[in-house]
Scaffold this motif. Structure first.
Motif, mmCIF file in Angstrom:
data_model
loop_
_atom_site.group_PDB
_atom_site.id
_atom_site.type_symbol
_atom_site.label_atom_id
_atom_site.label_comp_id
_atom_site.label_asym_id
_atom_site.label_seq_id
_atom_site.Cartn_x
_atom_site.Cartn_y
_atom_site.Cartn_z
ATOM 1 N N ARG A 1 0.829 -1.211 0.000
ATOM 2 C CA ARG A 1 0.000 0.000 0.000
ATOM 3 C C ARG A 1 0.861 1.257 0.000
ATOM 4 N NH1 ARG A 1 -4.577 0.266 4.372
ATOM 5 N NH2 ARG A 1 -5.073 2.112 3.114
ATOM 6 N N LEU A 2 1.886 1.267 0.853
ATOM 7 C CA LEU A 2 2.720 2.463 0.923
ATOM 8 C C LEU A 2 3.459 2.691 -0.392
ATOM 9 C CD1 LEU A 2 3.872 4.432 3.474
ATOM 10 C CD2 LEU A 2 5.947 3.473 2.507
ATOM 11 N N MET A 3 3.935 1.605 -1.009
ATOM 12 C CA MET A 3 4.640 1.769 -2.275
ATOM 13 C C MET A 3 3.697 2.227 -3.386
ATOM 14 S SD MET A 3 7.666 1.341 -1.332
ATOM 15 C CE MET A 3 8.482 1.517 -2.902
ATOM 16 N N GLU A 4 2.439 1.828 -3.335
ATOM 17 C CA GLU A 4 1.460 2.350 -4.289
ATOM 18 C C GLU A 4 1.310 3.861 -4.127
ATOM 19 O OE1 GLU A 4 -2.293 0.419 -3.958
ATOM 20 O OE2 GLU A 4 -1.498 -1.582 -4.435
ATOM 21 N N TRP A 5 1.220 4.306 -2.879
ATOM 22 C CA TRP A 5 1.125 5.748 -2.629
ATOM 23 C C TRP A 5 2.387 6.455 -3.125
ATOM 24 C CZ3 TRP A 5 -0.359 4.986 3.236
ATOM 25 C CH2 TRP A 5 -1.627 4.402 3.307
ATOM 26 N N ALA A 6 3.549 5.826 -2.864
ATOM 27 C CA ALA A 6 4.815 6.436 -3.278
ATOM 28 C C ALA A 6 4.893 6.544 -4.799
ATOM 29 C CB ALA A 6 5.993 5.623 -2.737
ATOM 30 N N ASP A 7 4.457 5.496 -5.488
ATOM 31 C CA ASP A 7 4.520 5.513 -6.952
ATOM 32 C C ASP A 7 3.610 6.595 -7.535
ATOM 33 O OD1 ASP A 7 6.347 3.471 -6.904
ATOM 34 O OD2 ASP A 7 4.889 1.879 -7.284
ATOM 35 N N ARG A 8 2.482 6.843 -6.879
ATOM 36 C CA ARG A 8 1.598 7.914 -7.346
ATOM 37 C C ARG A 8 2.196 9.290 -7.068
ATOM 38 N NH1 ARG A 8 -2.901 4.806 -5.149
ATOM 39 N NH2 ARG A 8 -3.020 6.208 -3.351
ATOM 40 N N ALA A 9 2.985 9.378 -6.005
ATOM 41 C CA ALA A 9 3.502 10.687 -5.582
ATOM 42 C C ALA A 9 4.752 11.106 -6.340
ATOM 43 C CB ALA A 9 3.801 10.664 -4.086
ATOM 44 N N ARG A 10 5.543 10.129 -6.844
ATOM 45 C CA ARG A 10 6.829 10.509 -7.423
ATOM 46 C C ARG A 10 6.695 10.951 -8.874
ATOM 47 N NH1 ARG A 10 8.891 5.786 -10.138
ATOM 48 N NH2 ARG A 10 7.790 3.917 -9.444
ATOM 49 N N ARG A 11 7.678 11.701 -9.308
ATOM 50 C CA ARG A 11 7.753 12.172 -10.698
ATOM 51 C C ARG A 11 8.731 11.329 -11.494
ATOM 52 N NH1 ARG A 11 11.205 14.827 -13.623
ATOM 53 N NH2 ARG A 11 12.599 15.063 -11.832
ATOM 54 N N MET A 12 9.926 11.073 -10.943
ATOM 55 C CA MET A 12 10.949 10.302 -11.646
ATOM 56 C C MET A 12 10.568 8.819 -11.689
ATOM 57 S SD MET A 12 14.609 11.874 -10.381
ATOM 58 C CE MET A 12 14.312 11.560 -8.641
ATOM 59 N N THR A 13 10.956 8.163 -12.760
ATOM 60 C CA THR A 13 10.825 6.712 -12.800
ATOM 61 C C THR A 13 12.077 6.089 -12.191
ATOM 62 O OG1 THR A 13 11.717 6.652 -15.042
ATOM 63 C CG2 THR A 13 9.324 6.703 -14.824
ATOM 64 N N VAL A 14 11.944 4.814 -11.829
ATOM 65 C CA VAL A 14 13.045 4.096 -11.183
ATOM 66 C C VAL A 14 13.383 2.867 -12.013
ATOM 67 C CG1 VAL A 14 13.820 2.860 -9.129
ATOM 68 C CG2 VAL A 14 12.415 4.922 -8.888
ATOM 69 N N ARG A 15 14.600 2.823 -12.502
ATOM 70 C CA ARG A 15 15.095 1.678 -13.258
ATOM 71 C C ARG A 15 16.129 0.923 -12.423
ATOM 72 N NH1 ARG A 15 16.342 3.754 -19.408
ATOM 73 N NH2 ARG A 15 14.696 5.353 -19.624
ATOM 74 N N THR A 16 16.669 -0.119 -13.020
ATOM 75 C CA THR A 16 17.666 -0.916 -12.317
ATOM 76 C C THR A 16 18.931 -1.070 -13.152
ATOM 77 O OG1 THR A 16 18.059 -2.993 -11.130
ATOM 78 C CG2 THR A 16 16.907 -3.139 -13.226
ATOM 79 N N ASN A 17 20.032 -1.277 -12.477
ATOM 80 C CA ASN A 17 21.276 -1.683 -13.134
ATOM 81 C C ASN A 17 21.292 -3.210 -13.127
ATOM 82 O OD1 ASN A 17 21.837 1.047 -13.097
ATOM 83 N ND2 ASN A 17 23.244 0.922 -11.374
ATOM 84 N N ALA A 18 21.148 -3.816 -14.281
ATOM 85 C CA ALA A 18 21.034 -5.276 -14.356
ATOM 86 C C ALA A 18 21.848 -5.797 -15.525
ATOM 87 C CB ALA A 18 19.571 -5.686 -14.504
ATOM 88 N N ASP A 19 22.702 -6.760 -15.256
ATOM 89 C CA ASP A 19 23.564 -7.341 -16.284
ATOM 90 C C ASP A 19 23.174 -8.768 -16.623
ATOM 91 O OD1 ASP A 19 25.066 -4.969 -15.890
ATOM 92 O OD2 ASP A 19 26.150 -5.953 -14.258
ATOM 93 N N THR A 20 22.304 -9.352 -15.818
ATOM 94 C CA THR A 20 21.918 -10.750 -16.031
ATOM 95 C C THR A 20 20.404 -10.881 -15.933
ATOM 96 O OG1 THR A 20 21.961 -11.341 -13.686
ATOM 97 C CG2 THR A 20 24.060 -11.484 -14.892
ATOM 98 N N PRO A 21 19.856 -11.938 -16.504
ATOM 99 C CA PRO A 21 18.411 -12.177 -16.363
ATOM 100 C C PRO A 21 17.977 -12.279 -14.905
ATOM 101 C CG PRO A 21 19.305 -13.508 -18.145
ATOM 102 C CD PRO A 21 20.475 -12.874 -17.462
ATOM 103 N N ALA A 22 18.807 -12.878 -14.055
ATOM 104 C CA ALA A 22 18.440 -12.998 -12.632
ATOM 105 C C ALA A 22 18.295 -11.621 -11.994
ATOM 106 C CB ALA A 22 19.490 -13.821 -11.886
ATOM 107 N N ASP A 23 19.248 -10.714 -12.306
ATOM 108 C CA ASP A 23 19.146 -9.341 -11.799
ATOM 109 C C ASP A 23 17.871 -8.673 -12.287
ATOM 110 O OD1 ASP A 23 21.558 -9.553 -10.505
ATOM 111 O OD2 ASP A 23 22.717 -8.514 -12.058
#
Length: 893
Positions: free
Chosen positions: A536-558
């Protein structure tokens, strides 16, 4: 003139809760409680400015401070009817620290100040209890001798233990007034012998020295360590609170305790805490005596037969519960309170926002929203983003059989396994060798902070849920069990002894901080589900933020892990990391060591299907989300064979003489490979490498789009660009391959081509580079290196020294250097977008998961941050908080 002192008491106060920076947390909240008309012993707060003045003035109390303190004490005398240093009705004082950020147990306290050979007699007469008076005097001498005079507290403890043994007593409470008087004489004697000075009898001398000692404790080793761990600025200073003493050790109608207005481990809405009859406050937190539950509900849950405060003192408990409810409503948050009952009279000694586990913090925040106390945005801002890491730690698999060898109180949830160690020093040494440890102590103290920080889990045989070990472990997110009274620690022989077993240092155990169990050996763990209050809190956070959040991933597992944590794409795929596996590194070495283009292309032909397969899987996992692929950026030394065995193996595969291959390796040697033949320089020298990677990327994109039905949002990043011409050259190569693959597959290929800004020149010339680039991704790891001229691999040898000496506050490789590196980012963002308004901007260095750095990214207007998979939830929350702060600043809130 500067005002150094703020008074409180009698229903009035000169300060308020909003004066946190000036009065510290304790002083600001004492003032607030006094203003609310709550029963607070009168006192005064010496400001944090005075502390800073004390240090800048060569450890001398600032001019005018003593006069203001004396005026404050006169006011306290008027309110209490007592006289400081008086031979009748003496006023005794507590002298406590109080920084603006809670630092439990890290700084020093002096209680019962004002006692001497004369006032102890008057105290005994007033109380009608000479034993109480002499016990208070010995406590004061022991605490003052340690904190102010510098004589180790164990010297006093040894004297006391020897006396108890001589007299045949088991407990401190067994000593009579005459026996305590003898202990006092021994204490004063050892001070004179060890320190070559007498214990001071003048209460005013005691006071000035105690204030100076509490100021000085701001810079003691454990306080500095705690601030460094929790990233609390070293230049804040501490306030000092001087307050009239009230006594919880005046018999069976007196008590002292600590409480939370909600459960700090689970977040459950119920009063939670402990108390001791006939005790002072330090007896509760020190864990020397096992405390009792405040409520009947708590007593039943603990399975205790000892009566609760609710049962023993129903009227006092009802008053206390009402005050706790009022404080939580007033502050809009769960409170951690300390209290004393002096012969039936309730006194409130402290309130502050209570430290809690992350799971409890989430539940409390969500519940307070549901109760209408706070808003969703308030709830988002209540959670410390780094604390979400606690939710990502494993717990014991519920399906396995447990071998429980001991139990205590479940002080901090989660579970962990490791080798037994018995000292903080051994924990630090083991961690440095890469070994996981469980720190087992009789009880912890602030001096153990460095070992607690590196331990996987903590267990103590003494103490309650508000003991030092419990509070600190909860704050750090470390599994902890306290009060495991059925176990015995043999420090001399380094053994843990329990019913039917003995475990030695180095043996493996598992601590389950959720159940309070100690298990033998290592047990299987499971990851928690990130749902419920977290969701629930992360849903609220996602609605509140402007920037998107990506990941640094080099493998399928990451990539899969990051998706499960809510990543919205890949901000950095480091293709060179795909080649470190056994068979691949061999082919990579053949390509690097080839003496001509034909040899390189032969190796590249073998690498192409590997790359294509990897990229296809990444694109499929991300299913239409943006994916940024960085072209090969290997400092060559990471791939070159080093040992004779490796050279022989590569020479055999390449059908070369070992000597010939050795000469080739030597020819490729670089004095500074991090600034050498890497990044776009490699693609310009050997364009066939960039061609192979571009073909693998485009063919994989076509395959993934066909498989998922979602077009791949593809971004190709050219690394280490400092000149627009470099980007032009490599981009032309990429464009040609894209056209070729499009013609071969009959499918149009959409993509963006951009660069990583990791060189100061690139930042300064961003307006020119943006003419070619479709996006900038700030590689702050290398940008920090190249701006400071510091190798991040070697920085650990001197950065801590810089921090300790105040040259820098934060490690610039952990938190972005706003003034230097940050200014370059700001320049590049402004200049780049001036050239190309549609320029996409992001950050992909590890700073992308640092909340302080994320706040800066919001301020600069970046489009996204990218971080390692397990930091994605932290970044999502931090980005929301940054956006909320920006909106509130803009609206003047």
């Amino acid at each position: 003139m500067t005002k150094w002192v703020y008074r409180f008491g009698g229903g009035q106060a000169e300060g308020r809760a909003a004066d946190l920076a000036l009065l510290g947390g304790k002083g600001a909240n004492l003032a607030e409680m006094a203003s609310l008309g709550l029963p607070v012993p009168p006192g005064l707060t010496i400001t944090t400015d005075a502390c800073l003045g004390y240090f800048s003035g060569g450890k001398c109390l600032p001019e005018g401070l003593q006069a203001e303190v004396l005026e404050g004490i006169a006011a306290m005398e008027a309110l209490t009817g007592r006289s400081f240093g008086g031979s009748a009705h003496p006023l005794l004082l507590s002298v406590r620290s109080g920084a603006r950020a809670s630092m439990p147990g890290m700084m020093d306290t002096v209680l019962n100040l004002g006692l001497n050979d004369e006032t102890v007699q008057a105290l005994g007469h007033d109380a009608g209890d000479a034993r109480f008076a002499w016990d208070s005097y010995r406590r004061f001498i022991q605490m003052y001798g340690d904190v102010v005079m510098g004589l180790d507290h164990e010297v006093f403890e040894d004297i006391l233990e020897d006396e108890k043994a001589r007299l045949g007593h088991d407990y401190d409470t067994d000593l009579s007034a005459v026996e305590w008087q003898h202990v006092v004489s021994l204490y004063k004697q050892v001070i004179a012998e060890e320190l070559d000075e007498d214990f001071p009898q003048d209460p005013h001398v005691q006071l000035w020295r105690a204030i100076a000692a509490v100021f000085s404790s701001w810079n003691n080793a454990r306080a500095v360590t705690y601030r460094t761990l929790h990233r609390i600025p070293h230049d804040w200073g501490t306030a000092v609170n001087v307050q009239a003493m009230v006594f919880g050790n005046l018999g069976s109608s007196s008590a002292t305790g600590v409480a939370f207005t909600r459960n700090p481990s689970t977040g459950e809405k119920s009063l939670y805490g402990e108390f001791l009859i006939n005790a002072q406050g330090e007896d509760v937190v020190a864990g020397i005596r096992t405390p009792q539950s405040l409520t009947e509900e708590g007593r039943l849950a603990a399975g205790s037969e000892r009566p609760s405060l609710e049962k023993l003192m129903p009227a006092t408990f009802a008053e206390f519960r009402a005050i706790c409810t009022a404080l939580e409503t007033h502050y809009g948050d769960m409170q951690d309170v300390e209290f004393t009952v002096e012969r039936g009279k309730l006194w409130m000694l402290q309130t502050r926002a209570g430290k809690r586990t992350t799971r409890a913090a989430l539940k409390i925040a969500v519940d307070l929203v549901d109760e209408g106390v706070i808003t969703e945005e308030d709830a988002i801002c209540r959670i410390e983003p780094p604390s979400l890491d606690q939710l990502l730690h494993p717990t014991i698999d519920p399906g396995i059989a447990r071998t429980v060898i001991g139990s205590g109180l479940p002080a901090s949830p989660g579970a962990a396994s490791g080798e037994i160690v018995f000292t903080a020093e051994d924990a630090v040494a083991a961690e440095a060798e890469g070994r996981k440890v469980v720190l087992i102590r009789i009880e912890t103290s602030p001096e153990d902070i460095h070992g607690m920080h590196v331990a996987e889990a903590i267990l103590t045989t003494r103490g309650g849920m508000t003991s030092h070990a419990a509070v600190v472990a909860r704050g750090m997110g470390i599994p902890c069990v306290v009060g495991a009274g059925g176990l015995r620690v043999d420090m001399r022989n380094e053994m843990l002894i329990g019913p039917g077993f003995t475990l030695k240092r180095g043996e493996i155990v598992t601590v389950d901080g959720s159940s309070g169990h100690l298990l033998k050996g290592e047990v299987p763990m499971v990851q928690p589900e990130l749902s419920g209050d977290f969701g629930r809190l992360m849903e609220w956070a996602d609605r509140a933020r402007r920037m998107t959040v990506r990941t640094n991933a080099d493998t399928p597992a990451d990539a899969r892990a990051a998706r499960s944590f809510g990543a919205e794409g890949i901000g950095l795929c480091r293709t060179e990391h795909m080649f470190f596996e056994g068979g691949r590194i061999q082919v990579m070495r053949e390509m690097i060591l080839a003496e001509d283009e034909a040899g390189r292309r032969a190796a590249l032909d073998r690498l192409l299907p590997m790359q294509r397969s990897d990229f296809t899987e990444l694109f499929t996992i991300m299913s239409g989300l943006p994916v940024t692929i960085r072209l090969l950026d290997p400092p060559l030394h990471e791939f070159l064979p080093k040992s004779q065995e490796e050279i022989l193996e590569v020479a055999l595969a390449m059908e070369m003489e070992p000597g010939q291959l050795t000469r080739r390796v030597e020819a490729l040697h670089e004095f500074n490979p991090m600034l050498g033949h890497r990044g776009c320089r490699l693609a310009i020298s050997y364009p066939e490498i960039a061609e192979m990677q571009a073909r693998a990327i485009f063919e994989a994109a076509a395959a993934a789009a066909s498989e998922t039905g979602a077009p791949v949002e593809l971004e190709i990043m050219v690394p280490l660009v400092g000149l627009r011409a470099e980007l032009d050259y490599v981009k032309a190569c990429i464009d040609k391959v894209a056209a070729d693959v499009s013609a071969e597959t009959g499918r149009p290929i959409g993509y963006l081509a951009g660069t990583m800004i990791e060189l100061p020149r690139a930042a300064i010339r961003a307006h020119v580079i943006a003419e070619t680039a479709d996006f900038f991704s700030f590689g702050t790891n290398d940008l920090t290196q190249t701006t400071f001229g510091i190798s991040r691999d070697d920085a650990a040898s001197f950065i801590p020294t810089y921090q300790r000496k105040g040259i820098i506050v934060h490690d610039p490789f952990i938190s972005l250097d706003f003034d230097g590196v940050g200014e370059l980012i700001r320049i590049a963002a402004e200049r780049g977008r001036k050239t190309k308004a549609s320029l996409k901007l992001g950050i992909c260095g590890e700073h992308g998961g640092d909340p302080t750095s994320i706040r800066f990214c919001e301020e600069v207007g970046l489009d996204y941050v990218s971080c390692s998979p397990f930091r994605v939830p932290i970044a999502r929350l931090a980005a929301a908080q940054a956006a909320i702060e920006a909106r509130r600043r803009g609206s003047g809130q």
